[in-house]
Design an enzyme around this catalytic site. Structure first.
Site, PDB file in Angstrom:
ATOM      1  N   VAL A   1       0.820  -1.214   0.000  1.00  0.00           N
ATOM      2  CA  VAL A   1       0.000   0.000   0.000  1.00  0.00           C
ATOM      3  C   VAL A   1       0.852   1.262   0.000  1.00  0.00           C
ATOM      4  O   VAL A   1       0.486   2.260  -0.619  1.00  0.00           O
ATOM      5  CB  VAL A   1      -0.950  -0.007   1.214  1.00  0.00           C
ATOM      6  CG1 VAL A   1      -1.622   1.346   1.392  1.00  0.00           C
ATOM      7  CG2 VAL A   1      -1.995  -1.101   1.063  1.00  0.00           C
TER       8      VAL A   1
ATOM      9  N   ASP B   1      -2.311  -6.368  13.549  1.00  0.00           N
ATOM     10  CA  ASP B   1      -1.336  -6.933  12.621  1.00  0.00           C
ATOM     11  C   ASP B   1       0.020  -7.010  13.305  1.00  0.00           C
ATOM     12  O   ASP B   1       1.005  -6.413  12.855  1.00  0.00           O
ATOM     13  CB  ASP B   1      -1.262  -6.079  11.350  1.00  0.00           C
ATOM     14  CG  ASP B   1      -0.638  -6.840  10.182  1.00  0.00           C
ATOM     15  OD1 ASP B   1      -0.525  -8.069  10.270  1.00  0.00           O
ATOM     16  OD2 ASP B   1      -0.272  -6.201   9.184  1.00  0.00           O
TER      17      ASP B   1
END
Length: 545
Positions: A163, A315
Site C-alpha cells: 500500500v 497486525d
C-alpha cells in the site's frame, strides 16, 4: 438476465439507477474491463496451479475438475510447495492489491484447512518501491509546496509494502522522522482489482454449492472495506494516536509520535524509531534476558489493549514490532485495528472464568446468552464439545500447548453448532496467534500464561466484581430514561395509526408478515478468543489449582 447478473456485485446506489440506459452502458463497460482483468488473474493462477489446485480437485464439480486438469498442463515448473504456498506466490505475481487481499484471506482460518492457511501465512508484504520522483510529487500535492519546505532531507525508500512505502526524513529542527507515502493510483488499482475478486467470489458462489456456506461474497465485501480503510493515512494516524494513549497509560509498549501538521490522505509523518525489528535475524542474537522481556511485552501489550480498552493492533507480526535502543517494545503500522464491544469483552472474561472453574456448562450458557450459538442446539451438547477441547490440555505446561492447534480444533467442533460469523473476533483470533508466534520465536520456553496472569487477573476482577454490576445498573437506568423520553411520541403515533385505520384511511388487512430468514445448514465459523481463552484458562488453572 444480463441485468440480474450485473446486480450480483453492485452497490445499492448502483442498483437503483440500473434502469437508466447510460448507467447500464457504463456498468457494461465496467463489467467488460473487469472480465479482462479476471482473465489475467486466471492465467497467473493457472501458471501456479492455483486455479483448481490438484489437492482440492476432488472437492469441486466434474466440469471444474476437467478445467483444473487441463490448466495444469500450463503450470509445469510452477508446482513448488503446497496449495497455500502456490496461491501466495500467485498473489505476489499479481501485485499489491492481491497481496493485501491474500493477507486478509489468511485471517479466515475457518475457510481453509490448516495446511492451506499455513501456506498463506508466509505471504510477505514486500513489493518493489516506486520512484523518488513519484514520492516527491505526492508530497508536493499534499503539502501544497515542495517537500523541502518542511524537510531538510529525504532519503530513498527504506521499506516498501503493498500500500505504501517509507522514507527517512529530517525536519528543519533536526528531528528525524518516518515519512510514509501512499502508492500512486493505489486507490483506483485496489478498486479495480477488488471488482475482479468480487466477480470471482460471485462465480464461485454460483458454480460451487459447497462454498456457499463459507459466504465468499460476504467475505470479499468485508475484505474490500478493510482494504479501502487502509488507503487513507489520516485514518491510520487516528488509530496510531488512539493506541499511543493506551501505551502511555499501560506503560507496556510505545507508539511513535505523530506530526499532525504534516498528515494528509496520502502522507503520514511520525517519529523515526532507531532499533531492531523483531523480524531481523539480529534479534535472535540478543541476550536471553532481553528476548524473554520482549516476549512478555508482546503478550501483555496485546492483552492489556484488548481486555482493558477493547482495541488492539490487529497486525502484530514481527515486521511491525521494533525494540528501541532502550529495550522498549515499539508498535508501528496501524492500518488495521481490531475492536471489541463491551459484550464481547465480557464474553471473553466470563468464558475465561468458566474455564478456570472447569465449568463447561457455564461457558456454554455464556455462548447461548450472547447469541453465538443458535437456540435450536442444546446447551448440554455444546458444553460436552467444549469439554473435549479443554480437558486434554489441562495440567500441561504452556510450552506444550499450541494456540494455533487449539483454535483449529475449536473451529472444527464449533462448526457443528452453526455459529454465526463474527468478523471482529476473527481478527482477534488471528492477532492472538501472531502474538503467540512472535513470543515463542523470541523465547521457545516462554511461559505466556504466567506473563498473562497480571493482565487477566485484573480483567477478571473488574468484570466479575461489583464495578461490573454497578455499571450494569447505571446503564439500565440510562436505557429506561431514554425509553420514557420516547414513550409519548410512540403513544401518539399509535393513536394516529389507530384513528386512520378506524376512519378507513388505511387498510392493514392485506399486509403480509415478512418471512423469517432461513438459517443455513452449515454457517461459517469465525471464532474468536474462546480458543485463546480455553488454552489460557486451562493452563492457568493447572497452575492455580
Amino acid at each position: 438476465m444480463m441485468r440480474r447478473f450485473l446486480q450480483n456485485g453492485l452497490k445499492p446506489e448502483e442498483k437503483i439507477y440500473l434502469g437508466n440506459t447510460l448507467t447500464y452502458k457504463r456498468l457494461m463497460l465496467k463489467m467488460i474491463a473487469t472480465f479482462f482483468r479476471l482473465l489475467r488473474t486466471a492465467w497467473v493462477l493457472i501458471r501456479h496451479d492455483s486455479l483448481v489446485p490438484v489437492e482440492y480437485a476432488p472437492l469441486v464439480p466434474l466440469p471444474l475438475r476437467i478445467i483444473g486438469f487441463i490448466s495444469r498442463i500450463f503450470s509445469i515448473g510452477n508446482r513448488k510447495g503446497n496449495a497455500g504456498e502456490r496461491f501466495a506466490n500467485a498473489l505476489e505475481d499479481l501485485g499489491p492489491a492481491y497481496i493485501k487481499f491474500g493477507q486478509i484471506l489468511s485471517t479466515r482460518g475457518d475457510m481453509f484447512d490448516a495446511e492451506f492457511a499455513e501456506g498463506l501465512s508466509r505471504l510477505k508484504d514486500k513489493v518493489p518501491p516506486f520512484s523518488m520522483d513519484k514520492a516527491e510529487k505526492t508530497l508536493a500535492v499534499e503539502w501544497g509546496a515542495p517537500w523541502s519546505k518542511h524537510l531538510k532531507s529525504l532519503s530513498q525508500p527504506v521499506a516498501a509494502a503493498s500500500v505504501a512505502q517509507v522514507h527517512k526524513g529530517e525536519l528543519h529542527n533536526g528531528e528525524i522522522v518516518a515519512v510514509k507515502v501512499l502508492r500512486p493510483n493505489i486507490v483506483q488499482r485496489m478498486t479495480k482489482d477488488m471488482d475482479a475478486i468480487a466477480l470471482v467470489a460471485s462465480l464461485a458462489h454460483t458454480a460451487i454449492p459447497k462454498l456457499r456456506r463459507l459466504r465468499p461474497k460476504a467475505f470479499v465485501a468485508e475484505a474490500r472495506r478493510a482494504v479501502m480503510l487502509e488507503l487513507d493515512l489520516r485514518l491510520e494516524a487516528a488509530g496510531q494516536s488512539e493506541l499511543a494513549e493506551i501505551a502511555e497509560e499501560t506503560g507496556l509498549f510505545r507508539v511513535p509520535k505523530i506530526h499532525w501538521d504534516l498528515i494528509g490522505k496520502n502522507i503520514l509523518v511520525s517519529e523515526w524509531i532507531d532499533g531492531i525489528a523483531l523480524s531481523s535475524p539480529d534479534i535472535l542474537a540478543q541476550p536471553e534476558t532481553i528476548k524473554q522481556n520482549l516476549a512478555r511485552q508482546v503478550i501483555q501489550s496485546f492483552l492489556a489493549s484488548t481486555f482493558e480498552y477493547g482495541v488492539f493492533h490487529a497486525d502484530m507480526h514481527e515486521g511491525n514490532l521494533i525494540v528501541d535502543n532502550d529495550g522498549k517494545l515499539v508498535l508501528i503500522d496501524f492500518g488495521i485495528l481490531g475492536r471489541l464491544g463491551d459484550a464481547e469483552i465480557r464474553f471473553e472474561i466470563d468464558t475465561l472464568y468458566g474455564f478456570l472453574q472447569r465449568d463447561y456448562y457455564k461457558i456454554a450458557k455464556v455462548h447461548f446468552d450472547i447469541g453465538y450459538v443458535p437456540p435450536h442446539h442444546k446447551i448440554e451438547d455444546f458444553a460436552s464439545a467444549l469439554r473435549a477441547v479443554g480437558e486434554p490440555i489441562f495440567g500441561k505446561k504452556a510450552e506444550d500447548v499450541s494456540m494455533a492447534k487449539v483454535l483449529m480444533q475449536l473451529l472444527e467442533i464449533t462448526e457443528l453448532f452453526d455459529m454465526e460469523m463474527q468478523p471482529q473476533l476473527i481478527l482477534l483470533q488471528k492477532t492472538m496467534m501472531q502474538a503467540e508466534g512472535v513470543a515463542r520465536r523470541l523465547d521457545p520456553s516462554f511461559d505466556m500464561w504466567e506473563a498473562s496472569r497480571p493482565i487477566v487477573e485484573k480483567a477478571v476482577r473488574r468484570e466479575l466484581g461489583p464495578e461490573r454490576y454497578i455499571n450494569d445498573f447505571l446503564d439500565g437506568l440510562d436505557r429506561t430514561r431514554k425509553t420514557l423520553q420516547t414513550l409519548p411520541d410512540a403513544t401518539d403515533n399509535i393513536a394516529k395509526l389507530a384513528k386512520a385505520w378506524a376512519e378507513g384511511e388505511i387498510d392493514l388487512s392485506g399486509v403480509q408478515q415478512p418471512e423469517k430468514p432461513k438459517s443455513s445448514i452449515l454457517r461459517p465459523v469465525a471464532y474468536l478468543g474462546a480458543g485463546a481463552v480455553i488454552a489460557l484458562g486451562s493452563a492457568w488453572a493447572a497452575g492455580a489449582f
